[in-house]
Write a protein that holds these residues in place. Structure first.
Motif, PDB file in Angstrom:
ATOM      1  N   MET A 168       0.820  -1.210   0.000  1.00  0.00           N
ATOM      2  CA  MET A 168       0.000   0.000   0.000  1.00  0.00           C
ATOM      3  C   MET A 168       0.854   1.260   0.000  1.00  0.00           C
ATOM      4  O   MET A 168       0.425   2.291  -0.519  1.00  0.00           O
ATOM      5  CB  MET A 168      -0.969  -0.006   1.187  1.00  0.00           C
ATOM      6  N   LYS A 169       2.066   1.186   0.576  1.00  0.00           N
ATOM      7  CA  LYS A 169       2.956   2.355   0.552  1.00  0.00           C
ATOM      8  C   LYS A 169       3.240   2.784  -0.887  1.00  0.00           C
ATOM      9  O   LYS A 169       3.222   3.971  -1.195  1.00  0.00           O
ATOM     10  CB  LYS A 169       4.280   2.058   1.265  1.00  0.00           C
ATOM     11  N   SER A 170       3.477   1.817  -1.751  1.00  0.00           N
ATOM     12  CA  SER A 170       3.759   2.136  -3.152  1.00  0.00           C
ATOM     13  C   SER A 170       2.528   2.737  -3.820  1.00  0.00           C
ATOM     14  O   SER A 170       2.646   3.672  -4.617  1.00  0.00           O
ATOM     15  CB  SER A 170       4.201   0.883  -3.908  1.00  0.00           C
ATOM     16  N   PHE A 171       1.360   2.199  -3.504  1.00  0.00           N
ATOM     17  CA  PHE A 171       0.127   2.750  -4.075  1.00  0.00           C
ATOM     18  C   PHE A 171      -0.079   4.194  -3.630  1.00  0.00           C
ATOM     19  O   PHE A 171      -0.360   5.076  -4.447  1.00  0.00           O
ATOM     20  CB  PHE A 171      -1.083   1.898  -3.679  1.00  0.00           C
ATOM     21  N   TYR A 172       0.081   4.439  -2.336  1.00  0.00           N
ATOM     22  CA  TYR A 172      -0.115   5.798  -1.823  1.00  0.00           C
ATOM     23  C   TYR A 172       0.959   6.758  -2.343  1.00  0.00           C
ATOM     24  O   TYR A 172       0.679   7.934  -2.602  1.00  0.00           O
ATOM     25  CB  TYR A 172      -0.161   5.806  -0.296  1.00  0.00           C
ATOM     26  N   ALA A 173       2.175   6.265  -2.507  1.00  0.00           N
ATOM     27  CA  ALA A 173       3.231   7.102  -3.085  1.00  0.00           C
ATOM     28  C   ALA A 173       2.876   7.470  -4.519  1.00  0.00           C
ATOM     29  O   ALA A 173       3.010   8.625  -4.932  1.00  0.00           O
ATOM     30  CB  ALA A 173       4.574   6.385  -3.020  1.00  0.00           C
ATOM     31  N   LEU A 198       5.831  -4.975  -9.412  1.00  0.00           N
ATOM     32  CA  LEU A 198       6.945  -5.847  -9.029  1.00  0.00           C
ATOM     33  C   LEU A 198       6.769  -6.379  -7.611  1.00  0.00           C
ATOM     34  O   LEU A 198       7.073  -7.542  -7.329  1.00  0.00           O
ATOM     35  CB  LEU A 198       8.271  -5.089  -9.144  1.00  0.00           C
ATOM     36  N   ASP A 199       6.272  -5.534  -6.733  1.00  0.00           N
ATOM     37  CA  ASP A 199       6.050  -5.931  -5.346  1.00  0.00           C
ATOM     38  C   ASP A 199       5.011  -7.046  -5.257  1.00  0.00           C
ATOM     39  O   ASP A 199       5.137  -7.965  -4.454  1.00  0.00           O
ATOM     40  CB  ASP A 199       5.612  -4.711  -4.530  1.00  0.00           C
ATOM     41  N   ALA A 200       3.981  -6.971  -6.092  1.00  0.00           N
ATOM     42  CA  ALA A 200       2.941  -8.002  -6.082  1.00  0.00           C
ATOM     43  C   ALA A 200       3.506  -9.369  -6.465  1.00  0.00           C
ATOM     44  O   ALA A 200       3.045 -10.397  -5.964  1.00  0.00           O
ATOM     45  CB  ALA A 200       1.815  -7.612  -7.031  1.00  0.00           C
ATOM     46  N   VAL A 201       4.516  -9.389  -7.312  1.00  0.00           N
ATOM     47  CA  VAL A 201       5.102 -10.650  -7.771  1.00  0.00           C
ATOM     48  C   VAL A 201       6.245 -11.111  -6.871  1.00  0.00           C
ATOM     49  O   VAL A 201       6.391 -12.300  -6.590  1.00  0.00           O
ATOM     50  CB  VAL A 201       5.592 -10.503  -9.227  1.00  0.00           C
ATOM     51  N   LEU A 202       7.060 -10.158  -6.404  1.00  0.00           N
ATOM     52  CA  LEU A 202       8.300 -10.509  -5.703  1.00  0.00           C
ATOM     53  C   LEU A 202       8.286 -10.186  -4.203  1.00  0.00           C
ATOM     54  O   LEU A 202       9.322 -10.335  -3.554  1.00  0.00           O
ATOM     55  CB  LEU A 202       9.483  -9.781  -6.360  1.00  0.00           C
ATOM     56  N   THR A 203       7.177  -9.740  -3.675  1.00  0.00           N
ATOM     57  CA  THR A 203       7.054  -9.314  -2.265  1.00  0.00           C
ATOM     58  C   THR A 203       8.238  -8.456  -1.822  1.00  0.00           C
ATOM     59  O   THR A 203       8.923  -8.758  -0.845  1.00  0.00           O
ATOM     60  CB  THR A 203       6.867 -10.514  -1.305  1.00  0.00           C
ATOM     61  N   LEU A 204       8.463  -7.393  -2.559  1.00  0.00           N
ATOM     62  CA  LEU A 204       9.595  -6.514  -2.280  1.00  0.00           C
ATOM     63  C   LEU A 204       9.463  -5.821  -0.929  1.00  0.00           C
ATOM     64  O   LEU A 204      10.465  -5.569  -0.253  1.00  0.00           O
ATOM     65  CB  LEU A 204       9.724  -5.458  -3.382  1.00  0.00           C
ATOM     66  N   ALA A 206      16.696  -5.155  -3.840  1.00  0.00           N
ATOM     67  CA  ALA A 206      15.455  -5.805  -3.413  1.00  0.00           C
ATOM     68  C   ALA A 206      14.915  -6.713  -4.518  1.00  0.00           C
ATOM     69  O   ALA A 206      14.452  -7.832  -4.247  1.00  0.00           O
ATOM     70  CB  ALA A 206      14.419  -4.757  -3.014  1.00  0.00           C
ATOM     71  N   ILE A 207      14.975  -6.249  -5.759  1.00  0.00           N
ATOM     72  CA  ILE A 207      14.502  -7.061  -6.885  1.00  0.00           C
ATOM     73  C   ILE A 207      15.352  -8.314  -7.028  1.00  0.00           C
ATOM     74  O   ILE A 207      14.817  -9.419  -7.228  1.00  0.00           O
ATOM     75  CB  ILE A 207      14.496  -6.231  -8.189  1.00  0.00           C
ATOM     76  N   ARG A 208      16.669  -8.159  -6.909  1.00  0.00           N
ATOM     77  CA  ARG A 208      17.552  -9.328  -7.017  1.00  0.00           C
ATOM     78  C   ARG A 208      17.234 -10.351  -5.935  1.00  0.00           C
ATOM     79  O   ARG A 208      17.141 -11.554  -6.204  1.00  0.00           O
ATOM     80  CB  ARG A 208      19.021  -8.898  -6.929  1.00  0.00           C
ATOM     81  N   GLU A 209      17.038  -9.896  -4.694  1.00  0.00           N
ATOM     82  CA  GLU A 209      16.679 -10.809  -3.607  1.00  0.00           C
ATOM     83  C   GLU A 209      15.341 -11.483  -3.891  1.00  0.00           C
ATOM     84  O   GLU A 209      15.187 -12.694  -3.677  1.00  0.00           O
ATOM     85  CB  GLU A 209      16.592 -10.040  -2.288  1.00  0.00           C
ATOM     86  N   GLY A 210      14.383 -10.704  -4.362  1.00  0.00           N
ATOM     87  CA  GLY A 210      13.068 -11.257  -4.666  1.00  0.00           C
ATOM     88  C   GLY A 210      13.113 -12.281  -5.779  1.00  0.00           C
ATOM     89  O   GLY A 210      12.433 -13.322  -5.714  1.00  0.00           O
ATOM     90  N   LEU A 211      13.894 -12.014  -6.802  1.00  0.00           N
ATOM     91  CA  LEU A 211      14.031 -12.974  -7.897  1.00  0.00           C
ATOM     92  C   LEU A 211      14.688 -14.266  -7.420  1.00  0.00           C
ATOM     93  O   LEU A 211      14.285 -15.359  -7.822  1.00  0.00           O
ATOM     94  CB  LEU A 211      14.846 -12.365  -9.042  1.00  0.00           C
ATOM     95  N   ARG A 238      12.155 -16.200  -5.474  1.00  0.00           N
ATOM     96  CA  ARG A 238      11.145 -16.737  -6.396  1.00  0.00           C
ATOM     97  C   ARG A 238      11.693 -17.952  -7.134  1.00  0.00           C
ATOM     98  O   ARG A 238      10.984 -18.951  -7.313  1.00  0.00           O
ATOM     99  CB  ARG A 238      10.709 -15.660  -7.375  1.00  0.00           C
ATOM    100  N   GLN A 239      12.952 -17.893  -7.563  1.00  0.00           N
ATOM    101  CA  GLN A 239      13.578 -19.034  -8.225  1.00  0.00           C
ATOM    102  C   GLN A 239      13.621 -20.243  -7.293  1.00  0.00           C
ATOM    103  O   GLN A 239      13.359 -21.362  -7.714  1.00  0.00           O
ATOM    104  CB  GLN A 239      14.993 -18.680  -8.691  1.00  0.00           C
ATOM    105  N   GLU A 240      13.968 -20.001  -6.015  1.00  0.00           N
ATOM    106  CA  GLU A 240      14.016 -21.092  -5.041  1.00  0.00           C
ATOM    107  C   GLU A 240      12.636 -21.707  -4.845  1.00  0.00           C
ATOM    108  O   GLU A 240      12.502 -22.940  -4.775  1.00  0.00           O
ATOM    109  CB  GLU A 240      14.563 -20.589  -3.703  1.00  0.00           C
ATOM    110  N   ARG A 241      11.618 -20.861  -4.745  1.00  0.00           N
ATOM    111  CA  ARG A 241      10.250 -21.372  -4.568  1.00  0.00           C
ATOM    112  C   ARG A 241       9.808 -22.181  -5.788  1.00  0.00           C
ATOM    113  O   ARG A 241       9.200 -23.245  -5.652  1.00  0.00           O
ATOM    114  CB  ARG A 241       9.271 -20.223  -4.340  1.00  0.00           C
TER     115      ARG A 241
END
Length: 160
Positions: free
Chosen positions: A2-7, A59-65, A130-135, A138-141
């Motif tokens: 929601m922070k990203s949405f409000y921003a 990106l946050d919706a996919v990678l839980t940034l 953050a994107i690299r960590e999320g990717l 996601r690869q591990e999952r």
């Protein structure tokens, strides 16, 4: 998330207000059509603010940034950098419309604007971390899920 949405919504509001301000201020002062940083603020705010945070939201919706510390760093540092940059554009634009050339104004203006750009850069680096960590997660999952599916298929084949 929601922070990203409000921003994004906040930067949308500021971007639209900047467009209205530029149009009305230049009409009021008789500077309509004069090129200044004010004419660029509207698109800069919409692109670097609203659009950026809508992309980050996806990106946050996919990678839980938003669960990562580097995302928090990105969020606050990037917003601060964009705010500093936009305020300096406003100051420079008002001075330009007042008839002052950039050479006649204080060297602090481009210096502070440069600090805003540095903050934007640091924020973007944190976002990429953050994107690299999320990717990676996601690869591990996906690999774990693939492994479970393979085990289930093998168990089904051996039973049948």
């Amino acid at each position: 998330m929601m922070k990203s949405f409000y921003a994004a919504a906040t930067w949308l509001t500021l971007g639209l207000a900047a467009g209205v301000f530029y149009r009305e201020f230049t009409k009021l002062t008789g500077n309509l059509g004069v090129e200044s940083e004010l004419s660029l603020m509207h698109t800069h705010i919409l692109a670097l603010g609203m659009m950026m945070f809508l992309i980050v939201l996806a990106l946050d919706a996919v990678l839980t940034l938003h669960t990562r510390r580097s995302f928090t760093v990105f969020f606050w540092v990037y917003n601060a950098g964009l705010a500093v940059t936009i305020v300096m554009m406003l100051i420079r634009g008002l001075l330009t419309l007042d008839g002052k050339s950039p050479a006649d104004t204080s060297a602090a203006i481009p210096g502070i604007a440069g600090l805003g750009h540095i903050l934007l850069t640091v924020g973007l680096i944190a976002l990429f971390m953050a994107i690299r960590e999320g990717l990676g997660e996601r690869q591990e999952r996906l690999a774990a899920r693939q492994s479970r599916l393979q085990s289930t298929r093998e168990a089904t084949v051996s039973e049948g």
